[in-house]
Design a protein around this motif. Structure first.
Motif, PDB file in Angstrom:
ATOM      1  N   GLY A 124       1.304 -20.162   6.331  1.00 29.02           N
ATOM      2  CA  GLY A 124       0.802 -19.367   7.438  1.00 29.02           C
ATOM      3  C   GLY A 124      -0.050 -18.221   6.933  1.00 29.02           C
ATOM      4  O   GLY A 124      -0.577 -18.259   5.813  1.00 29.02           O
ATOM      5  N   THR A 125      -0.192 -17.184   7.725  1.00 28.76           N
ATOM      6  CA  THR A 125      -1.076 -16.058   7.412  1.00 28.76           C
ATOM      7  C   THR A 125      -0.278 -14.766   7.278  1.00 28.76           C
ATOM      8  O   THR A 125       0.478 -14.402   8.181  1.00 28.76           O
ATOM      9  CB  THR A 125      -2.143 -15.882   8.515  1.00 28.76           C
ATOM     10  N   LEU A 126      -0.441 -14.085   6.153  1.00 30.25           N
ATOM     11  CA  LEU A 126       0.176 -12.773   5.940  1.00 30.25           C
ATOM     12  C   LEU A 126      -0.541 -11.741   6.801  1.00 30.25           C
ATOM     13  O   LEU A 126      -1.732 -11.501   6.626  1.00 30.25           O
ATOM     14  CB  LEU A 126       0.088 -12.392   4.463  1.00 30.25           C
ATOM     15  N   SER A 127       0.199 -11.158   7.738  1.00 33.14           N
ATOM     16  CA  SER A 127      -0.363 -10.110   8.594  1.00 33.14           C
ATOM     17  C   SER A 127      -0.265  -8.756   7.895  1.00 33.14           C
ATOM     18  O   SER A 127       0.675  -8.505   7.137  1.00 33.14           O
ATOM     19  CB  SER A 127       0.398 -10.046   9.924  1.00 33.14           C
ATOM     20  N   PRO A 128      -1.226  -7.855   8.169  1.00 35.87           N
ATOM     21  CA  PRO A 128      -1.193  -6.545   7.504  1.00 35.87           C
ATOM     22  C   PRO A 128      -0.031  -5.687   7.990  1.00 35.87           C
ATOM     23  O   PRO A 128       0.433  -5.809   9.125  1.00 35.87           O
ATOM     24  CB  PRO A 128      -2.541  -5.925   7.884  1.00 35.87           C
ATOM     25  N   THR A 129       0.442  -4.828   7.101  1.00 37.52           N
ATOM     26  CA  THR A 129       1.481  -3.854   7.411  1.00 37.52           C
ATOM     27  C   THR A 129       0.874  -2.461   7.326  1.00 37.52           C
ATOM     28  O   THR A 129       0.114  -2.165   6.395  1.00 37.52           O
ATOM     29  CB  THR A 129       2.649  -3.968   6.408  1.00 37.52           C
ATOM     30  N   ASP A 130       1.199  -1.611   8.278  1.00 36.73           N
ATOM     31  CA  ASP A 130       0.707  -0.230   8.268  1.00 36.73           C
ATOM     32  C   ASP A 130       1.077   0.428   6.941  1.00 36.73           C
ATOM     33  O   ASP A 130       2.245   0.453   6.543  1.00 36.73           O
ATOM     34  CB  ASP A 130       1.345   0.531   9.426  1.00 36.73           C
ATOM     35  N   ALA A 131       0.086   0.953   6.260  1.00 35.26           N
ATOM     36  CA  ALA A 131       0.298   1.530   4.930  1.00 35.26           C
ATOM     37  C   ALA A 131       1.328   2.649   4.940  1.00 35.26           C
ATOM     38  O   ALA A 131       2.021   2.881   3.939  1.00 35.26           O
ATOM     39  CB  ALA A 131      -1.029   2.042   4.367  1.00 35.26           C
ATOM     40  N   SER A 132       1.471   3.334   6.063  1.00 34.51           N
ATOM     41  CA  SER A 132       2.420   4.442   6.142  1.00 34.51           C
ATOM     42  C   SER A 132       3.866   3.966   6.067  1.00 34.51           C
ATOM     43  O   SER A 132       4.770   4.759   5.777  1.00 34.51           O
ATOM     44  CB  SER A 132       2.218   5.230   7.443  1.00 34.51           C
ATOM     45  N   ARG A 133       4.086   2.665   6.280  1.00 35.91           N
ATOM     46  CA  ARG A 133       5.441   2.114   6.237  1.00 35.91           C
ATOM     47  C   ARG A 133       5.785   1.518   4.878  1.00 35.91           C
ATOM     48  O   ARG A 133       6.913   1.082   4.660  1.00 35.91           O
ATOM     49  CB  ARG A 133       5.619   1.044   7.319  1.00 35.91           C
ATOM     50  N   ILE A 134       4.811   1.478   3.969  1.00 38.34           N
ATOM     51  CA  ILE A 134       5.014   0.823   2.674  1.00 38.34           C
ATOM     52  C   ILE A 134       5.425   1.852   1.633  1.00 38.34           C
ATOM     53  O   ILE A 134       4.769   2.883   1.448  1.00 38.34           O
ATOM     54  CB  ILE A 134       3.734   0.091   2.223  1.00 38.34           C
ATOM     55  N   HIS A 135       6.523   1.555   0.941  1.00 41.99           N
ATOM     56  CA  HIS A 135       6.971   2.391  -0.178  1.00 41.99           C
ATOM     57  C   HIS A 135       6.682   1.633  -1.469  1.00 41.99           C
ATOM     58  O   HIS A 135       7.210   0.541  -1.690  1.00 41.99           O
ATOM     59  CB  HIS A 135       8.455   2.691  -0.068  1.00 41.99           C
ATOM     60  N   ALA A 136       5.825   2.191  -2.309  1.00 45.38           N
ATOM     61  CA  ALA A 136       5.417   1.537  -3.543  1.00 45.38           C
ATOM     62  C   ALA A 136       6.313   1.975  -4.695  1.00 45.38           C
ATOM     63  O   ALA A 136       6.480   3.170  -4.955  1.00 45.38           O
ATOM     64  CB  ALA A 136       3.959   1.862  -3.856  1.00 45.38           C
ATOM     65  N   LEU A 137       6.878   0.999  -5.372  1.00 43.81           N
ATOM     66  CA  LEU A 137       7.759   1.254  -6.508  1.00 43.81           C
ATOM     67  C   LEU A 137       6.978   1.386  -7.800  1.00 43.81           C
ATOM     68  O   LEU A 137       5.981   0.694  -8.006  1.00 43.81           O
ATOM     69  CB  LEU A 137       8.747   0.098  -6.671  1.00 43.81           C
ATOM     70  N   GLY A 138       7.452   2.242  -8.683  1.00 41.03           N
ATOM     71  CA  GLY A 138       6.956   2.265 -10.046  1.00 41.03           C
ATOM     72  C   GLY A 138       7.742   1.266 -10.890  1.00 41.03           C
ATOM     73  O   GLY A 138       8.271   0.280 -10.378  1.00 41.03           O
ATOM     74  N   ASP A 139       7.826   1.515 -12.188  1.00 39.71           N
ATOM     75  CA  ASP A 139       8.522   0.563 -13.061  1.00 39.71           C
ATOM     76  C   ASP A 139      10.022   0.518 -12.788  1.00 39.71           C
ATOM     77  O   ASP A 139      10.672  -0.487 -13.072  1.00 39.71           O
ATOM     78  CB  ASP A 139       8.261   0.904 -14.528  1.00 39.71           C
TER      79      ASP A 139
END
Length: 311
Positions: A124-139
């Motif tokens: 299927g198709t990956l829909s975008p997620t609002d960037a404000s809801r994304i928590h980016a992990l480091g190492d």
């Protein structure tokens, strides 16, 4: 529900029914004060996962966190849809994958080049997620599961440059994504996952060694399910990586093209796996879908061509 299996420790395995198949990709729900979904499966699997969470008492406002081990579409293709179903959930991913969840256009275009028309059926198709809801992990990082329980992330590339393993502080469960390969519970087979373009042998072996050093009590494979014999399984994971690389390197040295290299490697690894010689065609088909020889060999050949590694 027939696709939900309790694993103890408030952990539930969810068969995401990828492309209508059973036993291809698992998601996991960790229940507690702050319910957490590990892996969403594909976009087309999102309604299946939602129904499973509903059956476990997790409503639209209850899911606290969605975390993916990496952004390949069989693991994270449903992130946008799940984010829509659960508007309060934070979406957690390694920093090298975060922008692709916010803007999936490049990722989807790349996947279309690889899969063609099969993309729609399989993923299927990956829909975008609002960037404000994304928590980016480091190492490394920690996800709060409530009650003092955490899910601790550990950067583990080799399969993919945006891959993390996730260790549950309460159970000792380690969510290995694809970094330890793919496991077929019916036969106990373990095969590597070495697709292009990110595969790197040394990094992959280092990630397997890291998993062992973390001292997990159990491995939870996205493909597929729990494995309690941690040490032997991780040793087998490293062995399989070396076997496939050695055979592909031999084919590369002999100047074989991809099709002939795949045929050689498939033939010489056949006896390593009960699934390959199984009388059950469905088992053979599922194993090949989980860790296809063409994808594995192509990834190793890409690594050989781009890095010119020492023997």
């Amino acid at each position: 529900m027939d696709n939900v299996t309790p694993l103890g420790g408030d952990v539930y395995e969810i068969d995401t029914k990828m492309a209508g198949y059973t036993g291809i990709t698992a998601g996991y729900l960790i229940l507690g004060d702050r319910p957490c979904l590990v892996e969403t499966g594909t976009s087309t699997s999102a309604p299946v996962v939602r129904d499973a969470l509903t059956s476990l008492g997790v409503g639209p406002d209850d899911l606290a966190t969605v975390v993916v081990t990496h952004i390949h579409l069989d693991h994270a293709g449903g992130v946008g849809d799940i984010a829509g179903f659960y508007p309060r959930a934070e979406i957690v991913v390694h920093e090298k994958g975060a922008r692709h969840l916010a803007n999936p256009a490049r990722l989807m275009a790349s996947a279309r080049m690889v899969w063609g028309d099969q993309l729609d059926v399989l993923f299927g198709t990956l829909s975008p997620t609002d960037a404000s809801r994304i928590h980016a992990l480091g190492d490394t990082g920690a996800i709060d599961l409530g009650g003092g329980r955490t899910l601790n992330s550990h950067y583990s590339p080799g399969h993919a440059k945006h891959h993390v393993g996730l260790l549950d502080s309460a159970t000792g469960d380690l969510y290995v994504g694809d970094a330890a390969g793919v496991y077929l519970p019916e036969t106990g087979d373990l095969r590597p996952a070495t697709p292009p373009p990110d595969f790197d042998l040394r990094t992959a072996l280092d990630s397997v060694a890291l998993f062992g050093a973390l001292g997990p009590q159990r491995l939870l494979f996205s493909h597929y399910g729990p494995v309690a014999d941690v040490t032997a399984t991780l040793e087998r994971s490293a062995e399989e990586l070396r076997v496939w690389v050695d055979l592909t390197r031999q084919a590369h040295t002999e100047g074989l093209d991809l099709d002939h290299a795949v045929a050689m490697v498939r033939d010489r690894t056949r006896e390593r796996y009960a699934a390959s010689t199984s009388d059950d065609e469905a088992v053979r088909e599922r194993f090949e879908m989980l860790s296809g020889a063409p994808s594995n060999v192509a990834g190793i050949l890409h690594w050989l061509d781009t890095t010119k590694p020492e023997a």
